[in-house]
Design a protein around this motif. Sequence first.
Motif, mmCIF file in Angstrom:
data_model
loop_
_atom_site.group_PDB
_atom_site.id
_atom_site.type_symbol
_atom_site.label_atom_id
_atom_site.label_comp_id
_atom_site.label_asym_id
_atom_site.label_seq_id
_atom_site.Cartn_x
_atom_site.Cartn_y
_atom_site.Cartn_z
ATOM 1 N N THR B 224 -21.197 -5.408 -4.064
ATOM 2 C CA THR B 224 -21.330 -4.391 -3.029
ATOM 3 C C THR B 224 -20.034 -4.262 -2.215
ATOM 4 O OG1 THR B 224 -23.642 -4.985 -2.899
ATOM 5 C CG2 THR B 224 -22.791 -3.618 -1.123
ATOM 6 N N ASP B 225 -19.419 -5.417 -2.014
ATOM 7 C CA ASP B 225 -18.161 -5.415 -1.266
ATOM 8 C C ASP B 225 -17.075 -4.597 -1.936
ATOM 9 O OD1 ASP B 225 -19.152 -6.916 0.695
ATOM 10 O OD2 ASP B 225 -18.220 -8.805 0.082
ATOM 11 N N VAL B 226 -17.165 -4.526 -3.267
ATOM 12 C CA VAL B 226 -16.150 -3.746 -3.986
ATOM 13 C C VAL B 226 -16.186 -2.306 -3.509
ATOM 14 C CG1 VAL B 226 -15.507 -2.868 -6.258
ATOM 15 C CG2 VAL B 226 -16.198 -5.252 -5.990
ATOM 16 N N GLY B 227 -17.382 -1.832 -3.165
ATOM 17 C CA GLY B 227 -17.509 -0.487 -2.613
ATOM 18 C C GLY B 227 -17.786 0.548 -3.676
ATOM 19 N N GLY B 228 -19.022 0.931 -3.788
ATOM 20 C CA GLY B 228 -19.393 2.062 -4.622
ATOM 21 C C GLY B 228 -19.289 1.830 -6.113
ATOM 22 N N ARG B 266 -21.464 7.149 -4.427
ATOM 23 C CA ARG B 266 -22.317 8.126 -5.104
ATOM 24 C C ARG B 266 -21.602 8.722 -6.310
ATOM 25 N NH1 ARG B 266 -24.980 11.662 -0.454
ATOM 26 N NH2 ARG B 266 -26.247 12.251 -2.251
ATOM 27 N N GLY B 267 -21.320 7.874 -7.263
ATOM 28 C CA GLY B 267 -20.504 8.207 -8.423
ATOM 29 C C GLY B 267 -20.967 9.392 -9.246
ATOM 30 N N SER B 268 -22.287 9.511 -9.453
ATOM 31 C CA SER B 268 -22.769 10.580 -10.334
ATOM 32 C C SER B 268 -22.424 11.953 -9.789
ATOM 33 C CB SER B 268 -24.290 10.470 -10.504
ATOM 34 O OG SER B 268 -24.675 9.140 -10.570
ATOM 35 N N GLU B 269 -22.696 12.138 -8.510
ATOM 36 C CA GLU B 269 -22.386 13.440 -7.905
ATOM 37 C C GLU B 269 -20.883 13.686 -7.896
ATOM 38 O OE1 GLU B 269 -24.506 11.285 -6.611
ATOM 39 O OE2 GLU B 269 -26.172 12.280 -5.558
ATOM 40 N N ARG B 289 -21.502 0.765 -12.759
ATOM 41 C CA ARG B 289 -21.683 -0.079 -11.589
ATOM 42 C C ARG B 289 -20.598 -1.163 -11.612
ATOM 43 N NH1 ARG B 289 -23.680 1.031 -7.537
ATOM 44 N NH2 ARG B 289 -24.273 -1.118 -7.068
ATOM 45 N N PRO B 290 -20.183 -1.630 -10.471
ATOM 46 C CA PRO B 290 -19.150 -2.667 -10.493
ATOM 47 C C PRO B 290 -19.660 -3.967 -11.113
ATOM 48 C CG PRO B 290 -19.821 -2.161 -8.228
ATOM 49 C CD PRO B 290 -20.564 -1.225 -9.116
ATOM 50 N N THR B 291 -18.783 -4.687 -11.784
ATOM 51 C CA THR B 291 -19.096 -6.006 -12.330
ATOM 52 C C THR B 291 -18.291 -7.027 -11.546
ATOM 53 O OG1 THR B 291 -17.252 -5.976 -13.848
ATOM 54 C CG2 THR B 291 -19.307 -5.024 -14.641
#
Lengths: 276, 316
Positions: B224-228, B266-269, B289-291
């Motif tokens: 989550t810290d990675v951001g988006g 909100r990557g998809s949009e 999603r970030p790994t």
Amino acid sequence: MEAVFAVWQRDVIKFFRDKARLLGSFAMPFMFLILFGSGISGAMQAMLGGDSGGGALADFDFVEFMFPGIIGMTVFNTAIFSALSVVQDKEFGYMREILVSPMSRVSIAIGKVLGGTTVAVIQGLMMLVFVPFIGVSISFIMILQLIPTMFLVAFTISAIGLLIASLLKTAQGFQMVIQILLFPMLFLSGALFPLNGLPVWMDIIVKINPLTYSVDMFKDIILDPETMSAPLRQAMGLDIEVFGHVITFLEEAVVVGAIGAVFVVLATIRFSKTEA
Amino acid sequence: MANIVEVNNLKKRYKDLEAVKGVHFAVGESEIFGFLGPNGAGKSTTINMLSTINKPTSGEATINGFHVVSEKNKVRESIGLIFQESTLDEKLTANENLLLHCRFYKVPKEKREERIQEVLEIVDLSDKRKQIVETFSGGMKRRLEIARGLLHYPRVLFLDEPTVGLDPQTRNHIWEYILRLKKKTGITIFLTTHYMDEAEICDRVAVMDHGEVIALDTPDALKTDVGGDIIEIRTADNYQAKTEIESNYHVDVKEADDVLTFQVNRGSEFLVQFVREFSVEILTVNLRRPTLNDVFLHLTGREIREETASKKGRGH
């Protein structure tokens, strides 16, 4: 105690499992005793007494002379090479399993020395299979005398082996050091030929070589020098003199034991410094 | 939750290299705690100090309440260790390896049989008990080592890169066993890995780099810290594209292996609009999603894999 037993047990199990090593251990003694010994025996007899014989040395049987030496050599070889497992354990990683356990380093070192000792005694006793072929007679009493003697010798040599193994990191290095030590110690121990009329410097090496006393103890037990004539005893080099005093069996045992005690302490101290 | 491992300003210095530069952390009872970082980050050195193999230069650490320097033997009784390299005696049978371990750790005689059966069951090796270890596959050896490490009922099991050198399928199996083990015994598991996906099974992950812990949290929180979300694109002109993205969307763009990577909310949009607006020709586009790999990239500007593959390393 449990730890000493565990380390010891592992070496003994592995000794019996390694059939190739077990079988191969007969090769060297066989070659020395039968090929080299029998071959040179005739020549020696010719030189010492002549074929037509007579004389005090007519009874000199070289193969018989060599047999205790071969037992000594076998015990020596097995005991010193048993320490190879310490170096191999370092190389193959098992030493870490041992060293990260709560066992004390001292117990591990003692277990290793006793493991090597046991294996060497068994191997030495196995050499008795040659007895029927070389014409010495071995009594049950002799075997009872041989076992503790072998144990003492093997213990001392195993301790020397462990000290060397603790100083080295690779099996190759270990084998090289042992080869360099092995031959002088063997040649200058009286195991393969009588040590008569040596130059002084060689004589000194002979007298500080623990193998000299070890081999002489085996000779005392197997050849029964009491029954021999003095010239024959002399020719076989059975009277080892230190500072003009003919050393007795008991004194030899004390010398070998003392050397063993010193080395087992040194080896244990050195081994305790091993890093996992 | 009580802390079973406590580490306070632990340091290890070799001649001219500070391998571990004062790390702090604590591991709770029954936790799966992971050390993540590239080779040479100080993970193994830290584990070696905690497991009494190496002496710390300074700082303190306790395991199960015992001090790792002054109470070595107590610590050793409290931990199980699985090293990167095998430490089995391959000339012996599985059973002999386990029995020796029982002796080394003074497992009471009457409990040995029961425990050997128990640990072999956990790793599915019950039927291989009498076999010489030499005949085992790499995965079986690993499992046997895990079993052996459990024999003395340690409170903490250290696993240093437990799946290195194994094929992916075997790796997955090893992790299944480890999870099963945790569920069954509640043992605390402390592992190191440089495989990102493996760190995902941890309850908490400490990211290590250059001898320091640079982040410590649950995998989800770290991500989550990675951001988006992460967008990865390949374009006909990466240089042009990078400039354009950075000026239009005010995000930080990283380039590795011809792929531009950046993060958006909100990557998809975002993606729909981005593809419509973008002036440089886009060859491929990927949204994910970030790994944990992104976590590492985000924290250090490097990928873990780069250093493992080649020491040259980009962007650092």
